[in-house]
Design an enzyme around this catalytic site. Structure first.
Site, PDB file in Angstrom:
ATOM      1  N   GLU A  56       0.721  -1.261   0.025  1.00 50.07           N
ATOM      2  CA  GLU A  56      -0.022   0.069  -0.109  1.00 50.07           C
ATOM      3  C   GLU A  56       0.883   1.162   0.091  1.00 50.07           C
ATOM      4  OE1 GLU A  56      -3.749  -1.598   2.601  1.00 50.07           O
ATOM      5  OE2 GLU A  56      -1.644  -1.244   3.892  1.00 50.07           O
ATOM      6  N   ASP A 227      -7.584  -4.881   9.062  1.00 47.23           N
ATOM      7  CA  ASP A 227      -7.321  -3.762   8.104  1.00 47.23           C
ATOM      8  C   ASP A 227      -7.311  -3.692   6.644  1.00 47.23           C
ATOM      9  OD1 ASP A 227      -5.030  -5.402   8.245  1.00 47.23           O
ATOM     10  OD2 ASP A 227      -3.688  -3.746   9.082  1.00 47.23           O
TER      11      ASP A 227
HETATM   12  P1  NAD Z   1       2.366 -10.644  13.686  1.00 43.52           P
HETATM   13  O1  NAD Z   1       2.190 -11.614  12.547  1.00 43.52           O
HETATM   14  O2  NAD Z   1       3.758 -10.318  14.265  1.00 43.52           O
HETATM   15  O3  NAD Z   1       1.436 -11.127  14.857  1.00 43.52           O
HETATM   16  C1  NAD Z   1       0.151 -11.554  14.786  1.00 43.52           C
HETATM   17  C2  NAD Z   1       0.083 -12.473  15.955  1.00 43.52           C
HETATM   18  O4  NAD Z   1      -1.465 -12.828  15.816  1.00 43.52           O
HETATM   19  C3  NAD Z   1       0.755 -13.802  15.636  1.00 43.52           C
HETATM   20  O5  NAD Z   1       1.432 -14.149  16.999  1.00 43.52           O
HETATM   21  C4  NAD Z   1      -0.273 -15.150  15.724  1.00 43.52           C
HETATM   22  O6  NAD Z   1      -0.079 -16.231  15.997  1.00 43.52           O
HETATM   23  C5  NAD Z   1      -1.512 -14.264  16.410  1.00 43.52           C
HETATM   24  N1  NAD Z   1      -2.774 -14.828  15.851  1.00 43.52           N
HETATM   25  C6  NAD Z   1      -3.123 -15.291  14.450  1.00 43.52           C
HETATM   26  N2  NAD Z   1      -4.498 -15.501  14.494  1.00 43.52           N
HETATM   27  C7  NAD Z   1      -5.004 -15.621  16.041  1.00 43.52           C
HETATM   28  C8  NAD Z   1      -6.087 -15.979  16.609  1.00 43.52           C
HETATM   29  N3  NAD Z   1      -7.116 -16.485  15.982  1.00 43.52           N
HETATM   30  N4  NAD Z   1      -6.051 -15.891  17.774  1.00 43.52           N
HETATM   31  C9  NAD Z   1      -4.972 -15.482  18.543  1.00 43.52           C
HETATM   32  N5  NAD Z   1      -3.724 -14.977  18.060  1.00 43.52           N
HETATM   33  C10 NAD Z   1      -3.908 -15.093  16.684  1.00 43.52           C
HETATM   34  O7  NAD Z   1       1.622  -9.402  13.171  1.00 43.52           O
HETATM   35  P2  NAD Z   1       1.732  -7.843  13.727  1.00 43.52           P
HETATM   36  O8  NAD Z   1       2.745  -7.164  12.983  1.00 43.52           O
HETATM   37  O9  NAD Z   1       1.823  -7.765  15.174  1.00 43.52           O
HETATM   38  O10 NAD Z   1       0.629  -7.138  13.310  1.00 43.52           O
HETATM   39  C11 NAD Z   1      -0.841  -7.736  13.734  1.00 43.52           C
HETATM   40  C12 NAD Z   1      -2.006  -7.273  12.944  1.00 43.52           C
HETATM   41  O11 NAD Z   1      -2.179  -5.783  13.027  1.00 43.52           O
HETATM   42  C13 NAD Z   1      -1.733  -7.682  11.516  1.00 43.52           C
HETATM   43  O12 NAD Z   1      -2.980  -8.145  10.718  1.00 43.52           O
HETATM   44  C14 NAD Z   1      -1.321  -6.232  10.768  1.00 43.52           C
HETATM   45  O13 NAD Z   1      -1.733  -6.003   9.407  1.00 43.52           O
HETATM   46  C15 NAD Z   1      -2.139  -5.289  11.780  1.00 43.52           C
HETATM   47  N6  NAD Z   1      -1.608  -3.880  11.889  1.00 43.52           N
HETATM   48  C16 NAD Z   1      -2.696  -2.849  11.974  1.00 43.52           C
HETATM   49  C17 NAD Z   1      -1.954  -1.738  12.015  1.00 43.52           C
HETATM   50  C18 NAD Z   1      -3.157  -0.532  12.107  1.00 43.52           C
HETATM   51  O14 NAD Z   1      -2.783   0.663  12.247  1.00 43.52           O
HETATM   52  N7  NAD Z   1      -4.374  -0.969  12.545  1.00 43.52           N
HETATM   53  C19 NAD Z   1      -0.590  -1.353  11.912  1.00 43.52           C
HETATM   54  C20 NAD Z   1       0.209  -2.254  12.016  1.00 43.52           C
HETATM   55  C21 NAD Z   1      -0.226  -3.619  12.028  1.00 43.52           C
END
Ligand code: NAD
Length: 337
Positions: A56, A227
């Site tokens: 993006e 997101d």
């Molecule tokens: P990451 O992959 O490092 O961590 C995600 C965690 O979620 C993993 O540890 C995984 O095991 C866990 N997980 C997956 N499915 C699950 C479930 N059903 N129940 C419990 N745990 C579960 O990712 P990250 O960098 O920490 O990002 C997390 C999310 O936040 C991503 O989807 C990312 O796109 C989003 N994000 C959003 C913003 C925002 O501004 N809203 C900013 C950054 C990241």
């Protein structure tokens, strides 16, 4: 010359200043920028979706400074030793169009996401909240925890992740900083006694991380992980009985939890609460949701904060990025041919 802050310098700057003071400072930059909402160009981010994830571009301008971030979201990446989210960002001078500042933004995004969650929480969290449930303890999680401590003093965490190693990592990283952490046995167990719930999971699907039946009145939900189109975390029944705050409605209707609701479902933008145009939490029993997707103005604020923060330090380099011949019409003259 363009000021360039590489990964090592951002990491060193964060270590020197501290995560919590930075998030705290970033919240004030965010509040300043959200408080002058009308001054900004606003557009939903430009997304290129693939089977693997999304890439993006997130542009904005306040008329003086232009900024954009390049960011990806690839939930499959950790399985191959890569980050789900990586990013870099640029600021430019609107008058000349010349870039002035370029930085890594993977670490910075984690800080700005936590700072935005903290800004929203200041507006929506019930009084006297002490405990946060955290579902999903990946890359963003420590920053989220530190953001809520810096702004609201939350020290008690109840955590759940489907990956036990990710939970152990969070405990190792931040328990020594004084957090009281309970490792739960399920998402529902994590919610027990929590007034704030952060969902921060990564899966490209319409997941149900929180069941409506498990949510009691009066909580604030900081929903980070949903997101992208087709990537959500919350039960629609829960959305329908909650007050929903968003960053920029037009983008969140495409990417946020509310993509699951009717197109005209009422939401409140954070800037409206911040400036007193609309109310935040109305009563102690209301469920509030920050349907976070990440918006360009947040990256603009974060880049401004970093630019100001590294000024006068050693945490940057000068990058010869722009061809700038002495005679602006003789670009060819720069060549040695
Ligand atoms: P990451 O992959 O490092 O961590 C995600 C965690 O979620 C993993 O540890 C995984 O095991 C866990 N997980 C997956 N499915 C699950 C479930 N059903 N129940 C419990 N745990 C579960 O990712 P990250 O960098 O920490 O990002 C997390 C999310 O936040 C991503 O989807 C990312 O796109 C989003 N994000 C959003 C913003 C925002 O501004 N809203 C900013 C950054 C990241």
């Amino acid at each position: 010359m363009v000021t360039f802050v590489n990964v090592q310098n951002v990491a060193s700057w964060i270590s020197a200043v501290g995560v919590e003071p930075i998030i705290d400072g970033m919240v004030s930059y965010l509040e300043a920028d959200f408080g002058r909402w009308d001054r900004f160009d606003k557009t939903p981010r430009v997304a290129s979706h693939s089977l693997y994830g999304v890439i993006e571009l997130m542009p904005t301008s306040d008329g003086t400074t232009y900024g954009f971030k390049y960011v990806n979201g690839h939930p499959v990446n950790p399985k191959r030793g890569l980050q789900t989210v990586t990013a870099f960002g640029v600021l430019a001078d609107v008058e000349s169009g010349y870039p002035t500042f370029i930085s890594e933004m993977t670490l910075l995004t984690a800080l700005r996401t936590a700072a935005t969650s903290a800004m929203a929480a200041k507006l929506l969290v019930p009084k006297d909240a002490t405990t946060m449930a955290m579902i999903g303890t990946g890359s963003q999680s420590e920053f989220q925890a530190l953001g809520f401590r810096s702004v609201l003093g939350i020290e008690s965490l109840r955590i759940w992740d489907t990956d036990p190693d990710a939970m152990a990592k969070l405990v190792t990283n931040i328990e020594p900083l004084g957090f009281d952490i309970t490792v739960a046995s399920s998402a529902a167990d994590a919610l027990d006694g929590a007034q704030i719930i952060t969902t921060c999971t990564a899966d490209k699907t319409n997941a149900t991380i929180l069941n409506d039946a498990d949510i009691v009145g009066g909580v604030h939900i900081n929903a980070i992980g949903g997101d992208c189109p087709g990537k959500t975390e919350l039960d629609t029944a829960l959305l329908r009985r909650s007050m929903i705050a968003v960053e920029y409605t037009e983008q969140t209707r495409i990417e946020g939890e509310i993509q699951q609701l009717e197109e005209n479902w009422p939401v409140t933008e954070l800037w409206e609460i911040l400036t007193g145009k609309k109310p935040g939490r109305s009563d102690a029993e209301q469920i509030t949701i920050f349907d976070s997707v990440g918006f360009a103005i947040e990256d603009f604020s974060a880049l401004r904060y970093l630019r100001d923060g590294v000024e006068g330090t050693d945490f940057f380099d000068s990058l010869d990025l722009i061809a700038d011949p002495e005679d602006p019409k003789n670009l060819y003259g720069m060549l040695d041919v």
